[in-house]
Design a protein around this motif. Structure first.
Motif, mmCIF file in Angstrom:
data_model
loop_
_atom_site.group_PDB
_atom_site.id
_atom_site.type_symbol
_atom_site.label_atom_id
_atom_site.label_comp_id
_atom_site.label_asym_id
_atom_site.label_seq_id
_atom_site.Cartn_x
_atom_site.Cartn_y
_atom_site.Cartn_z
ATOM 1 N N TYR A 77 0.852 -1.189 0.000
ATOM 2 C CA TYR A 77 0.000 0.000 0.000
ATOM 3 C C TYR A 77 0.886 1.237 0.000
ATOM 4 O O TYR A 77 2.066 1.171 0.349
ATOM 5 C CB TYR A 77 -0.975 0.010 1.182
ATOM 6 N N ALA A 78 0.324 2.336 -0.427
ATOM 7 C CA ALA A 78 1.088 3.585 -0.509
ATOM 8 C C ALA A 78 0.602 4.569 0.540
ATOM 9 O O ALA A 78 -0.581 4.593 0.883
ATOM 10 C CB ALA A 78 0.939 4.201 -1.904
ATOM 11 N N VAL A 79 1.537 5.346 1.049
ATOM 12 C CA VAL A 79 1.207 6.472 1.921
ATOM 13 C C VAL A 79 1.847 7.713 1.311
ATOM 14 O O VAL A 79 2.861 7.625 0.614
ATOM 15 C CB VAL A 79 1.686 6.262 3.378
ATOM 16 N N ALA A 80 1.225 8.857 1.577
ATOM 17 C CA ALA A 80 1.731 10.099 0.999
ATOM 18 C C ALA A 80 1.578 11.249 1.985
ATOM 19 O O ALA A 80 0.659 11.266 2.795
ATOM 20 C CB ALA A 80 0.973 10.424 -0.289
ATOM 21 N N VAL A 81 2.483 12.194 1.867
ATOM 22 C CA VAL A 81 2.329 13.487 2.513
ATOM 23 C C VAL A 81 1.584 14.345 1.499
ATOM 24 O O VAL A 81 2.018 14.486 0.348
ATOM 25 C CB VAL A 81 3.684 14.123 2.872
ATOM 26 N N VAL A 82 0.443 14.881 1.930
ATOM 27 C CA VAL A 82 -0.389 15.698 1.046
ATOM 28 C C VAL A 82 -0.440 17.115 1.582
ATOM 29 O O VAL A 82 -0.724 17.339 2.756
ATOM 30 C CB VAL A 82 -1.810 15.107 0.945
ATOM 31 N N ARG A 83 -0.128 18.052 0.721
ATOM 32 C CA ARG A 83 -0.256 19.471 1.064
ATOM 33 C C ARG A 83 -1.667 19.882 0.677
ATOM 34 O O ARG A 83 -2.021 19.896 -0.499
ATOM 35 C CB ARG A 83 0.765 20.303 0.303
ATOM 36 N N LEU A 84 -2.480 20.160 1.684
ATOM 37 C CA LEU A 84 -3.865 20.558 1.425
ATOM 38 C C LEU A 84 -3.920 21.961 0.846
ATOM 39 O O LEU A 84 -3.007 22.766 1.055
ATOM 40 C CB LEU A 84 -4.674 20.481 2.721
ATOM 41 N N ASP A 85 -4.992 22.268 0.141
ATOM 42 C CA ASP A 85 -5.147 23.584 -0.483
ATOM 43 C C ASP A 85 -5.068 24.717 0.532
ATOM 44 O O ASP A 85 -4.677 25.825 0.196
ATOM 45 C CB ASP A 85 -6.470 23.658 -1.253
ATOM 46 N N GLU A 86 -5.412 24.420 1.786
ATOM 47 C CA GLU A 86 -5.366 25.438 2.839
ATOM 48 C C GLU A 86 -3.955 25.698 3.348
ATOM 49 O O GLU A 86 -3.733 26.609 4.147
ATOM 50 C CB GLU A 86 -6.269 25.031 4.016
ATOM 51 N N GLY A 87 -2.968 24.883 2.900
ATOM 52 C CA GLY A 87 -1.577 25.146 3.239
ATOM 53 C C GLY A 87 -0.949 24.247 4.286
ATOM 54 O O GLY A 87 0.245 24.353 4.539
ATOM 55 N N VAL A 88 -1.717 23.367 4.906
ATOM 56 C CA VAL A 88 -1.144 22.438 5.885
ATOM 57 C C VAL A 88 -0.946 21.074 5.239
ATOM 58 O O VAL A 88 -1.582 20.757 4.235
ATOM 59 C CB VAL A 88 -2.040 22.316 7.145
ATOM 60 N N SER A 89 -0.064 20.271 5.815
ATOM 61 C CA SER A 89 0.233 18.947 5.262
ATOM 62 C C SER A 89 -0.253 17.849 6.193
ATOM 63 O O SER A 89 -0.290 18.027 7.409
ATOM 64 C CB SER A 89 1.731 18.793 5.032
ATOM 65 N N LEU A 90 -0.610 16.725 5.587
ATOM 66 C CA LEU A 90 -1.162 15.604 6.330
ATOM 67 C C LEU A 90 -0.700 14.304 5.687
ATOM 68 O O LEU A 90 -0.634 14.201 4.459
ATOM 69 C CB LEU A 90 -2.689 15.700 6.302
ATOM 70 N N LEU A 91 -0.392 13.316 6.505
ATOM 71 C CA LEU A 91 0.002 11.994 6.020
ATOM 72 C C LEU A 91 -1.243 11.120 5.911
ATOM 73 O O LEU A 91 -2.087 11.127 6.810
ATOM 74 C CB LEU A 91 0.985 11.363 7.010
#
Length: 126
Positions: free
Chosen positions: A77-91
């Motif tokens: 399975y894959a995991v990613a760090v995502v930069r949300l449009d609001e500017g914060v990042s989430l795994l």
């Protein structure tokens, strides 16, 4: 929104219901996700819940091929760090996107995942 979103339990309850929620510091305006005890910017504890759109782009990713203990049936399975449009990042876990197409800048959207009665943060195609 109610105050219950400000703690991790509330964060995951909202996520299970399909709502991604951050917190904004009432003192300095910093945005955080997932909820934290103190603001990293001003060290205060004056949080207000903020609904997030749940859309963003992949910053970094990896494919897990060797399972952590008790999770052998889940690999790969894959995991990613995502930069949300609001500017914060989430795994979060990546779903419904072929591994070979994962790359930085790929647009994704939040999807709540439930695995063995636990809510996980997931991201799928935007």
């Amino acid at each position: 929104m109610t105050e219950r979103v400000i703690n991790l339990k509330g964060f995951f309850e909202e996520a299970r219901a399909g709502r991604l929620t951050g917190i904004r510091c009432g003192r300095c305006g910093a945005l955080a996700i997932p909820p934290k005890e103190f603001c990293e910017q001003c060290q205060q504890r004056d949080w207000k819940p903020v609904p997030l759109a749940g859309t963003g782009t992949i910053v970094s990713h990896t494919v897990i091929r060797v399972a952590p203990r008790g999770r052998a049936g889940e690999v790969p399975y894959a995991v990613a760090v995502v930069r949300l449009d609001e500017g914060v990042s989430l795994l979060g876990r990546v779903v419904d996107i072929p591994f070979e197409t994962l790359k930085g800048g790929l647009p994704v959207r939040f999807r709540p995942l439930e695995l063995e009665h636990q809510t996980l943060i997931g991201f799928g195609p935007a």
